[in-house]
Structure formats: structure tokens, C-alpha cells
Motif scaffolding. Structure first.
Motif, PDB file in Angstrom:
ATOM      1  N   LEU A  15       0.802  -1.218   0.000  1.00  0.00           N
ATOM      2  CA  LEU A  15       0.000   0.000   0.000  1.00  0.00           C
ATOM      3  C   LEU A  15       0.837   1.270   0.000  1.00  0.00           C
ATOM      4  N   SER A  16       2.051   1.194   0.488  1.00  0.00           N
ATOM      5  CA  SER A  16       2.874   2.393   0.621  1.00  0.00           C
ATOM      6  C   SER A  16       4.338   1.998   0.592  1.00  0.00           C
ATOM      7  N   SER A  17       5.196   2.954   0.305  1.00  0.00           N
ATOM      8  CA  SER A  17       6.628   2.689   0.289  1.00  0.00           C
ATOM      9  C   SER A  17       7.387   3.976   0.535  1.00  0.00           C
ATOM     10  N   VAL A  18       8.589   3.828   1.060  1.00  0.00           N
ATOM     11  CA  VAL A  18       9.489   4.956   1.219  1.00  0.00           C
ATOM     12  C   VAL A  18      10.914   4.405   1.208  1.00  0.00           C
ATOM     13  N   ALA A  19      11.800   5.093   0.514  1.00  0.00           N
ATOM     14  CA  ALA A  19      13.185   4.646   0.379  1.00  0.00           C
ATOM     15  C   ALA A  19      14.084   5.436   1.313  1.00  0.00           C
ATOM     16  N   PHE A  20      15.035   4.735   1.905  1.00  0.00           N
ATOM     17  CA  PHE A  20      16.148   5.337   2.625  1.00  0.00           C
ATOM     18  C   PHE A  20      17.394   5.071   1.771  1.00  0.00           C
ATOM     19  N   PRO A  21      17.583   5.829   0.688  1.00  0.00           N
ATOM     20  CA  PRO A  21      18.606   5.448  -0.293  1.00  0.00           C
ATOM     21  C   PRO A  21      20.027   5.463   0.246  1.00  0.00           C
ATOM     22  N   HIS A  22      20.345   6.415   1.141  1.00  0.00           N
ATOM     23  CA  HIS A  22      21.706   6.461   1.672  1.00  0.00           C
ATOM     24  C   HIS A  22      22.008   5.248   2.546  1.00  0.00           C
ATOM     25  N   HIS A  58      -7.389  -7.520  16.843  1.00  0.00           N
ATOM     26  CA  HIS A  58      -8.074  -6.295  16.444  1.00  0.00           C
ATOM     27  C   HIS A  58      -7.143  -5.097  16.412  1.00  0.00           C
ATOM     28  N   THR A  59      -5.901  -5.242  16.874  1.00  0.00           N
ATOM     29  CA  THR A  59      -4.956  -4.118  16.808  1.00  0.00           C
ATOM     30  C   THR A  59      -4.176  -4.120  15.513  1.00  0.00           C
ATOM     31  N   ARG A  60      -4.381  -5.100  14.650  1.00  0.00           N
ATOM     32  CA  ARG A  60      -3.692  -5.126  13.358  1.00  0.00           C
ATOM     33  C   ARG A  60      -4.214  -4.008  12.466  1.00  0.00           C
ATOM     34  N   SER A  61      -3.364  -3.548  11.546  1.00  0.00           N
ATOM     35  CA  SER A  61      -3.776  -2.398  10.744  1.00  0.00           C
ATOM     36  C   SER A  61      -3.034  -2.351   9.425  1.00  0.00           C
ATOM     37  N   SER A  62      -3.759  -2.057   8.358  1.00  0.00           N
ATOM     38  CA  SER A  62      -3.117  -1.795   7.074  1.00  0.00           C
ATOM     39  C   SER A  62      -2.222  -0.569   7.193  1.00  0.00           C
ATOM     40  N   VAL A  63      -1.028  -0.660   6.606  1.00  0.00           N
ATOM     41  CA  VAL A  63      -0.080   0.462   6.642  1.00  0.00           C
ATOM     42  C   VAL A  63      -0.315   1.291   5.384  1.00  0.00           C
ATOM     43  N   LEU A  64      -1.078   2.359   5.521  1.00  0.00           N
ATOM     44  CA  LEU A  64      -1.522   3.137   4.368  1.00  0.00           C
ATOM     45  C   LEU A  64      -0.515   4.181   3.924  1.00  0.00           C
ATOM     46  N   CYS A  65       0.373   4.617   4.818  1.00  0.00           N
ATOM     47  CA  CYS A  65       1.313   5.664   4.434  1.00  0.00           C
ATOM     48  C   CYS A  65       2.585   5.555   5.264  1.00  0.00           C
ATOM     49  N   GLY A 355      -1.673  -6.122 -11.799  1.00  0.00           N
ATOM     50  CA  GLY A 355      -2.833  -5.331 -11.417  1.00  0.00           C
ATOM     51  C   GLY A 355      -2.457  -3.964 -10.901  1.00  0.00           C
ATOM     52  N   LEU A 356      -3.350  -3.407 -10.111  1.00  0.00           N
ATOM     53  CA  LEU A 356      -3.266  -2.031  -9.640  1.00  0.00           C
ATOM     54  C   LEU A 356      -1.923  -1.725  -8.975  1.00  0.00           C
ATOM     55  N   VAL A 357      -1.249  -0.673  -9.461  1.00  0.00           N
ATOM     56  CA  VAL A 357      -0.033  -0.178  -8.833  1.00  0.00           C
ATOM     57  C   VAL A 357      -0.444   0.888  -7.823  1.00  0.00           C
ATOM     58  N   LEU A 358      -0.129   0.669  -6.539  1.00  0.00           N
ATOM     59  CA  LEU A 358      -0.629   1.521  -5.465  1.00  0.00           C
ATOM     60  C   LEU A 358       0.394   2.534  -4.969  1.00  0.00           C
ATOM     61  N   SER A 359       1.678   2.265  -5.182  1.00  0.00           N
ATOM     62  CA  SER A 359       2.699   3.183  -4.688  1.00  0.00           C
ATOM     63  C   SER A 359       3.889   3.188  -5.638  1.00  0.00           C
ATOM     64  N   THR A 360       4.517   4.351  -5.775  1.00  0.00           N
ATOM     65  CA  THR A 360       5.746   4.450  -6.557  1.00  0.00           C
ATOM     66  C   THR A 360       6.743   5.304  -5.798  1.00  0.00           C
ATOM     67  N   GLU A 361       8.004   5.039  -6.041  1.00  0.00           N
ATOM     68  CA  GLU A 361       9.072   5.764  -5.374  1.00  0.00           C
ATOM     69  C   GLU A 361      10.279   5.776  -6.303  1.00  0.00           C
ATOM     70  N   ILE A 362      10.845   6.942  -6.560  1.00  0.00           N
ATOM     71  CA  ILE A 362      12.035   7.050  -7.407  1.00  0.00           C
ATOM     72  C   ILE A 362      13.280   7.032  -6.535  1.00  0.00           C
ATOM     73  N   LEU A 363      14.232   6.178  -6.889  1.00  0.00           N
ATOM     74  CA  LEU A 363      15.502   6.076  -6.190  1.00  0.00           C
ATOM     75  C   LEU A 363      16.576   6.672  -7.087  1.00  0.00           C
ATOM     76  N   ARG A 364      17.055   7.831  -6.697  1.00  0.00           N
ATOM     77  CA  ARG A 364      18.004   8.563  -7.532  1.00  0.00           C
ATOM     78  C   ARG A 364      19.400   7.975  -7.441  1.00  0.00           C
ATOM     79  N   LYS A 365      20.132   8.095  -8.544  1.00  0.00           N
ATOM     80  CA  LYS A 365      21.478   7.538  -8.614  1.00  0.00           C
ATOM     81  C   LYS A 365      22.417   8.161  -7.589  1.00  0.00           C
ATOM     82  N   LYS A 366      22.334   9.466  -7.418  1.00  0.00           N
ATOM     83  CA  LYS A 366      23.277  10.139  -6.529  1.00  0.00           C
ATOM     84  C   LYS A 366      23.079   9.726  -5.081  1.00  0.00           C
TER      85      LYS A 366
END
Length: 867
Positions: A15-22, A58-65, A355-366
């Protein structure tokens, strides 16, 4: 579709993604309450974080962001449980692990529903998040608050512990005073499981920031953004003001100014609104432009300086744009069908089967240090895919021969002018992977004589010549016969001045066995697939992967000017077909090898399990022979002729029955005569393997000794003429005998004894049928010395790379030309396995773990100079 770099699979939607490129980390939030942490160096799954209490479903949760701090020290997650979690993220360890700690959990006393968007504003340690109830909330001075840590003791204040969901919650206090904190005050904490709980004060709420769900929040300020003075009016200052842009289901994009005050409070002002006429599902800011992904496949671009609409784009699929990424005006918009790229007046669209692409993240070369610009795409199907989008953004892109052309130019410059060039960009692991990708695409099945395979094998040899030359080696193709694949000979010249140079021969092969039925593969066997931390395809572990790792180990050292020893590569194209022509070619061109070879290295086997690296010092030899018996009569009917004539199948059965007694003991004369007792040091090694390796319970010390140090005889194939039904007596019958021999035995003696024994057994039958014995192929056994200098150097390098001592193992299989090379070159051979026990060499779905591959390169890079 752009080239696929790697693909991970999960059972639930990403559902979500984030890169820590360094830090070389990619995080992904899932529908089943997990945060997946991927190592971008090895593509391994480094860690899985399960959200919520283990004992309470019941404390489980989708990680939306997901969001991060600019220094990559902190990860922020939120989703369907109405909570914001803050995580401390450490560095990847050498063994691929990462230490991640949940520092605090933020909650609201009012029911806000799902949290769809979250961002962290570094300048004032502020978290801002958008909610299902149309409120936007924030919390400032987060890290300072954590250091203070005042405390309360009521975990029932957390919304997921109230059991009732959004819009019908009983709310805090309705279950009695026990649901209230003893000293309710903004910023209340609780120490629980090594982290704290923090209440977001009601005054930090922007009620009805939109008239719908708030799907997107983007920071407007940042390290690379210098906002114009026009933003700082009505008392706003650069030192105290943060700007964000929110987007909601009401179709509006809104610019907000958060002017920070003492005690973590802020004055919030709405500066501007932009009406998109469609729900704003995602946004990206590259100042001065705001890119909005909308319903109906629309993307709108706004000039933030003027609050003006610049352009309106629409994907051909007209599907809702649910995620958007931008790189230098190249817009990547994801939707139900795949990804659409907009650039100027051009539209490029690729469809995905997942199917449906829900998240995108660009990982820069530098940031990543890789050679390629990457797009990470998470899908509804649970796939998380890395694409190489360098070509799509018109960057310099090196693949196959293009890579080699640049390397060759650099190598020539280095040789001519001895300039110190930075080769890292063209010799990194991404380019090594692209070289392997090209190599895998050649259908080099040496057993097939059809023109397609013959031509592909010759092209592969030519590609290897080009690749070796480009890495700085001198390279020749040596003929091995009119219809056999050529032998590749390459030399990297060392430059040692501090000590006499060693000469090391690396032996490998570029041919493969047939993949068999493609339907039994989960990927295309002739296309390199990078998935879930593994390289997949026919030949990836046997032997193209280890070969490429060795090439890049020697080539990178040569181009960097650090290679001290001479490294010679002998790469044949007939290893899977009895190495036809190899012996003749080596003898004919022995002047290219010289008489001063010190060591022979090869990598053509595997670890004994999936965890512990190994060094291999022994292989059994093999004799494969066919016995055929036939009559002069044609195939006959058992009802008409049964019991009348001597039948070839019966005669064959009688001959084969003489080879072993009822206990499986081989009856060939002299078969066991050369065998001695196992040495004490070898038995100790075998016991260590049983103790340390992760083996199935059925593997015992006796079984290891049997398959590694004892000879064996097997009947591996039986064929008859005719249709093969139950009423036909075949006119001919044949069987294949496979004998594995050990180093104490001499292949030619066992071969002669076998032929004599089965021939005499047939003669004693006194049958009118005819008999033929044919040796199909043979290979000598090999036994190295695990105490020699090279094994000890490799042992040290393996320990340094993996943090563990390797196991010294033998193997029951055979590699035909190892003993021939030892005798011909008067040098000892050493084998360093690359893959794991589950690599499936010669089977369906062959694979090689990427971490093993990278470590192999690292180990050889150092060892080549130490030998």
C-alpha cells in the motif's frame, strides 16, 4: 516495459513505500499490517515488522502511508488503526540485518478513522497527517518531547483498544473513569514495551481541512527548495514557518502555513486553494510545480508561484491515478493498468500483469550510488518491483556492449596515460547484473545441435570475448572442433612490484543444460529474473553467475590498477556435454598458459545447506556406459512368440543382475580393492558438518561418507524398441550404467573391468542375441588439499565476508576436466562454491541468491591479490 531490476512478492497488497537510499533500504507498508524492510544492496528481506499486539488481532492495521526524516534516522508509519508510529532506523549490518525500534505511538482522543497521508517536517520536528474524518492533525517538537518523557499509565486511550470503529466509537470515558488518564494533559506519555505513547492535543487539529478524506500531504519547504518572499507575508518568517500542501477527495489542493510557537503549538493559515475538479488522490511537489494525480486518469500541473494551472494530462487508460513520482519533468503516474509516463508532448505507458499499482518511489542515482535510476512500484497483488528507468528519462544508459564500450575506452586510457579514473560507476553491481542478464539471454545448450543453439553459443562466446576485453583483459577464442563451441581464453595482467607475481587460472563454462519443460518454470528460463533476493534462470548458478562474479573481481582490480597477480580465464562451452574438444584445445594452445601456473580456481558446486558457506575439496569421478542387446528378428507378439525365442530384455536383465548382489554390493572384480580407511582429519571434518550444517534428519555421518568417499553403481536408464505396450516383445533393449568413482580408484581400470565383466556375463548366457558395450563419457575424481595456502586464504576471506568459518566439504558429483588441468598445468585446484543447496542446478527454477553472488565477488577481489 522498462528493464526489471528486481521483484519481491508478498501475500498481501503493498500500500505504501518509502526509500532510505543512503542506507540502502526500501520500506513497504502492507495490507496485512506489516512493514517490510528490503536491503537494496543484496535485495534480501532484511526485516519484517508486524504492527499491533501479538495477542490482540483487532490491533492489526493496514499500513496506508510511510514517511521519513531527511537524515534517514526515523521512519513514520500510519494507517487504518488511527495511530502514527515513529521508528528509529539503524544501519544495515554486514550480515544484512537492521536494528529498528518503535520509539513512540501517537494517538488522538477523537476518532479520526484511517490515516491516509503523513509527512515529517524536519526543521521543527513536526508530524502532519491527514485523516478519514477530513481533519488534518500535527504534532511539533516530537524528538524534544521524547527526550522529556513525562508519563501516564492508560493504554486504553489508544483508539484500537476501544474496539468500536470510526463514526460509532463509544469514545474515551464512556466505559467509566478507568478509561481516562489520571492527569489528562496534552502530550501525555506512557512507557510500554520500551517505547512511549503520546496524545496529540485537540488544539493541534485542523478540523475539516477538506470536505472529504485527506489523501495527500506534501511538504513545500525542504533542503532543495528556496521559496520566494511572496510566501512570507502577514508576519510569517523563514525561521519559524513550515509550508505544506494537502489534497483531498473534494478535488482541492490547499497550501497551508504552519507558524511554530513555543510548546509545540502553531498558528495555521490557509494561503491558497487550487480546484482540480476531480478527487486528489496523490501529489508531488517539485517547486515551482505541483503535480496532482486525479480520478479519471488525469494529472494536473500547477505553478505554485502564481496559483495557475499549467497543464492537464490524461492517461490513455483513464484509470484513477493513485500514485505519482516525478524526475526532471518526467512524470510517472500509476493506476489500475500499470504506469503511464508523461514527458513534454510524449506519453509512454506500460502495463503490468500484477494489477493495480498503489505506490511508486524514485531512487536517484546520486543517493543510492547505483548506475541506474530506479522506480519502485508496489502493487495490489503484493508485488514490489524495481524498474530501471534510466532510458526513459534520457540518461546515459549502459547495457551489454554499451557498458563494455565505455569500460574499454577507460581501460585504454588507463594503460596509456595511467590516469586514476573513477571506475566505480561502470563496475558496480548493477552493471555486473546487466552483464549477467545479457549472458543469460543466450541459449547455450551444448547438447542441442539445432542451428539456433549453435549460433547462440557462438554469439555467447563472442560476447564473452567482448566483455573480457572491455574489462581490460586480452582475449582469444580457441576452436575445439568443427561443431563444438569455442574455448574462451582471457588474461588479466597483474602489476605487482613488491613480490613475484602468481599465475592463477580460473576455470568455468558458459554452456548450460536444457531447461526442459518451460511450463514447469515460474519464470522464463532464458531471461534473468531478479526476485525476492534471488537471481533466477537456467545457468544462473551453473555456471554463468559465478563466472561473471569472477570476471568482475579480476576486471575491477585491473582497471583500478590494484591487480597484482596474472589471472587467466579458461571458459569452455562444452562442459555439460563431456567437455568435447577441451583437452585437445588446451594441449594445442598450452603456450598461452605457460608452464608456471600456480593455482587453478573454479566454482561449480554449492553449499551443503542454505546458511553456512563452504569450500569444496573433493569430487567423485564418473563412468557412464550403455549396454545394448538385440536380436536379428523384428519386434514380436508375446501371444504368438512368447517362450519360443531368447528375448533381448531377458538377456539384458540377466546381465545387469550380475553387477550387484542382493545388498547392493558391486561385484565388478577389483572394484573396492584400492579403497582405504577414511583419515581421522577427514572424519573430523565430516562430523563438524553434521554438527553445524542445517541438514535433514535423514542425513547421517555414514550417508555423507557413502556419497562423498565411496564408489557407487546405478542403473539410470532403460529403453526398448517397439511401441512399448504390454504385448510386444522388443527386438532390442539397452540400459545405461552410471558408476561414480573415488580418488583411490583409477578410471581406466574400472572402465576396463566393467567392460570385461558385462561382456563375459553376456557370453555365459550362450544366447543368439547380439551385445554391445559403449562408454558414453567419463570424468576423473578429484581430491584437493584443504590445508594448502589457497584454501586457508579463502577461508580467511570467507570469514571476513560472512562472519563465520566455512565448512570443508566434498561432493558426490563430477566435473570432468579438473584433474586434467591439474596434471597438464602442474598446479593444484581449489573450488569455492557460490550458491546454496537449494539452487536447483540442472532442475526447474534454477536460482542463485544475490547476496551470495555479491559476497563471491568481494571474496575473490581480495583473494586474487593474496594468492
Amino acid at each position: 516495459m522498462p528493464p526489471l531490476i528486481h521483484k519481491w512478492n508478498h501475500s498481501y497488497a503493498i500500500l505504501s513505500s518509502v526509500a532510505f537510499p543512503h542506507k540502502k533500504i526500501l520500506f513497504a507498508g502492507t495490507h496485512d499490517s506489516k512493514i517490510l524492510c528490503f536491503d537494496l544492496s543484496t535485495y534480501n528481506l532484511a526485516k519484517t515488522i508486524q504492527l499491533g499486539d501479538e495477542e490482540e488481532a483487532h490491533t492489526r492495521s493496514s499500513v496506508l502511508c510511510l514517511a521519513k526524516s531527511q537524515d534517514e534516522r526515523y521512519l513514520f508509519s500510519a494507517g487504518a488503526d488511527s495511530l502514527v508510529r515513529i521508528w528509529s532506523v539503524g544501519e544495515l549490518s554486514p550480515n544484512g540485518g537492521v536494528f529498528i525500534t518503535e520509539l513512540t505511538t501517537l494517538y488522538s482522543l477523537i476518532d479520526i478513522g484511517d490515516i491516509f497521508s503523513i509527512k515529517y517536517l524536519d526543521a521543527h520536528q513536526t508530524i502532519v497527517f491527514g485523516c478519514q474524518n477530513a481533519n488534518m492533525m500535527y504534532m511539533s517538537g516530537i524528538m524534544d518531547r521524547l527526550n522529556g518523557k513525562p508519563r501516564c499509565d492508560d493504554v486504553n486511550r489508544l483508539p484500537q483498544r476501544r474496539y468500536d470503529r470510526f463514526f460509532d466509537s463509544n469514545g474515551p470515558g464512556s466505559q467509566g473513569d478507568s478509561a481516562r488518564c489520571n492527569s489528562p494533559s496534552p502530550g501525555c506519555y506512557e512507557s510500554r514495551k520500551n517505547h512511549t505513547i503520546m496524545e496529540v492535543p485537540l488544539r493541534n487539529t485542523i478540523p475539516y481541512a477538506h470536505n472529504s478524506f485527506i489523501y495527500s500531504i506534501q511538504p513545500l519547504s525542504g533542503a532543495n527548495v528556496q521559496l520566494p518572499d511572496a510566501f512570507y507575508q502577514n508576519g510569517l518568517t523563514r525561521a519559524s514557518t513550515e509550508f505544506i500542501i494537502s489534497g483531498g477527495g473534494d478535488g482541492l489542493s490547499k497550501i497551508w502555513a504552519l507558524s511554530m510557537k513555543n510548546k509545540g503549538c502553531a498558528d495555521v493559515k490557509l494561503l491558497a486553494e487550487m480546484d482540480n475538479n476531480e478527487s486528489v488522490l496523490c501529489q508531488v511537489v517539485q517547486f515551482p510545480f505541483l503535480y496532482c494525480g486525479l480520478n479519471g486518469g488525469f494529472v494536473k500541473i500547477w505553478d505554485l508561484n502564481l496559483d495557475e494551472l499549467v497543464a492537464t494530462l490524461q492517461s490513455s487508460s483513464k484509470c484513477d491515478i493513485v500514485s505519482i513520482s516525478v524526475y526532471e519533468d518526467h512524470i510517472f503516474a500509476s493506476h489500475e493498468k500499470g504506469v503511464t509516463k508523461f514527458f513534454k508532448d510524449e506519453t509512454f505507458e506500460w502495463l503490468v500483469d500484477d494489477g493495480l499499482v498503489l505506490s511508486t518511489e524514485i531512487l536517484r542515482k546520486k543517493c543510492t550510488g547505483s548506475s541506474f535510476l530506479r522506480l519502485a512500484a508496489g502493487g495490489k497483488s503484493g508485488s514490489l518491483t524495481l524498474y530501471n528507468i534510466s532510458e526513459l528519462v534520457e540518461e546515459t544508459h549502459h547495457r551489454g556492449s554499451k557498458i563494455n564500450t565505455k569500460i574499454s575506452e577507460a581501460a585504454n586510457e588507463a594503460q596509456k596515460s595511467k590516469l586514476k579514473l573513477d571506475y566505480q560507476a561502470i563496475l558496480d553491481n548493477d552493471n555486473m547484473q546487466e552483464t549477467l542478464r545479457e549472458l543469460m539471454s543466450f541459449k547455450t545448450v551444448s547438447a542441442f545441435t539445432e542451428s539456433q543453439y549453435v549460433i547462440d553459443s557462438r554469439r555467447c562466446a563472442s560476447y564473452l570475448q567482448q566483455a573480457f576485453t572491455s574489462l581490460g583483459a586480452s582475449c582469444n577464442l580457441l576452436p575445439t572442433g568443427s561443431n563444438d563451441n569455442p574455448l574462451v581464453h582471457a588474461l588479466f595482467k597483474g602489476k605487482s612490484k613488491s613480490k613475484p607475481k602468481s599465475k592463477i587460472v580460473w576455470y568455468g563454462h558458459y554452456d548450460i543444460i536444457s531447461p526442459g519443460d518451460p511450463s514447469k518454470w515460474t519464470t522464463d528460463p532464458y531471461m534473468l529474473t531478479c526476485e525476492n533476493g534471488f537471481l533466477k534462470g537456467r545457468g544462473v548458478t551453473d555456471n554463468k553467475g559465478p563466472l561473471v562474479a569472477a570476471m568482475y573481481s579480476a576486471g575491477s582490480a585491473f582497471l583500478e590498477g590494484t591487480l597484482e597477480n596474472d589471472i587467466i580465464f579458461l571458459v569452455e562451452g562444452q562442459e555439460e556435454s563431456n567437455s568435447q574438444g577441451f583437452v585437445e584445445a588446451v594441449k594445442k594452445h598450452q603456450n598461452l598458459l605457460g608452464n608456471d601456473v600456480d593455482w587453478i580456481l573454479f566454482s561449480n558446486s554449492y553449499w551443503i545447506d542454505e546458511k553456512i558457506p563452504c569450500l569444496n575439496y573433493g569430487l567423485r569421478g564418473v563412468i557412464n556406459a550403455r549396454v545394448t542387446i538385440w536380436s536379428d528378428a523384428p519386434d514380436r507378439h508375446s501371444g504368438l512368440d512368447g517362450g519360443v525365442h531368447r528375448e533381448p530384455t531377458t538377456d539384458l536383465s540377466r546381465v545387469l543382475s550380475k553387477l550387484q548382489d542382493d545388498d547392493g554390493h558391486v561385484l565388478i572384480p577389483g572394484f573396492y580393492a584400492p579403497l582405504g580407511e577414511l583419515k581421522a582429519e577427514e572424519e573430523a571434518r565430516f562430523k563438524e558438518i553434521i554438527q553445524r550444517a542445517d541438514l535433514c534428519e535423514s542425513v547421517t555421518l555414514e550417508k555423507l561418507m557413502a556419497k562423498w568417499t565411496k564408489p557407487s553403481l546405478s542403473i539410470t536408464n532403460m529403453k526398448v524398441s517397439g511401441p512399448g505396450n504390454s504385448t510386444v516383445i522388443p527386438r532390442s533393449a539397452s540400459a545405461t550404467i552410471s558408476i561414480r568413482v573415488v580418488p583411490e580408484q583409477e578410471v581406466h581400470e574400472i572402465k576396463e573391468s566393467l567392460e570385461s565383466f558385462v561382456t563375459q556375463s553376456f557370453k555365459r548366457l550362450e544366447t543368439p542375441n547380439h551385445f554391445k558395450f559403449q562408454v558414453l563419457n567419463e570424468a576423473e575424481p578429484w581430491l584437493g588439499n584443504p590445508e594448502n595456502a589457497v584454501y586457508q586464504i579463502l577461508r580467511e576471506e570467507i570469514r571476513d565476508a560472512w562472519g563465520i568459518d566455512p565448512l570443508f566439504i566434498r561432493e558426490g558429483g563430477s566435473i570432468p576436466q579438473v584433474r586434467f588441468l591439474e596434471r597438464t598445468l602442474n598446479a593444484s585446484a581449489i573450488q569455492i562454491p557460490c550458491g546454496q543447496s537449494t539452487d536447483n542446478a540442472h532442475l526447474n527454477n534454477e536460482q542463485l541468491r544475490i547476496e551470495n553472488w555479491y559476497k563471491m565477488r568481494q571474496i575473490l577481489h581480495k583473494a586474487f591479490n593474496r594468492l
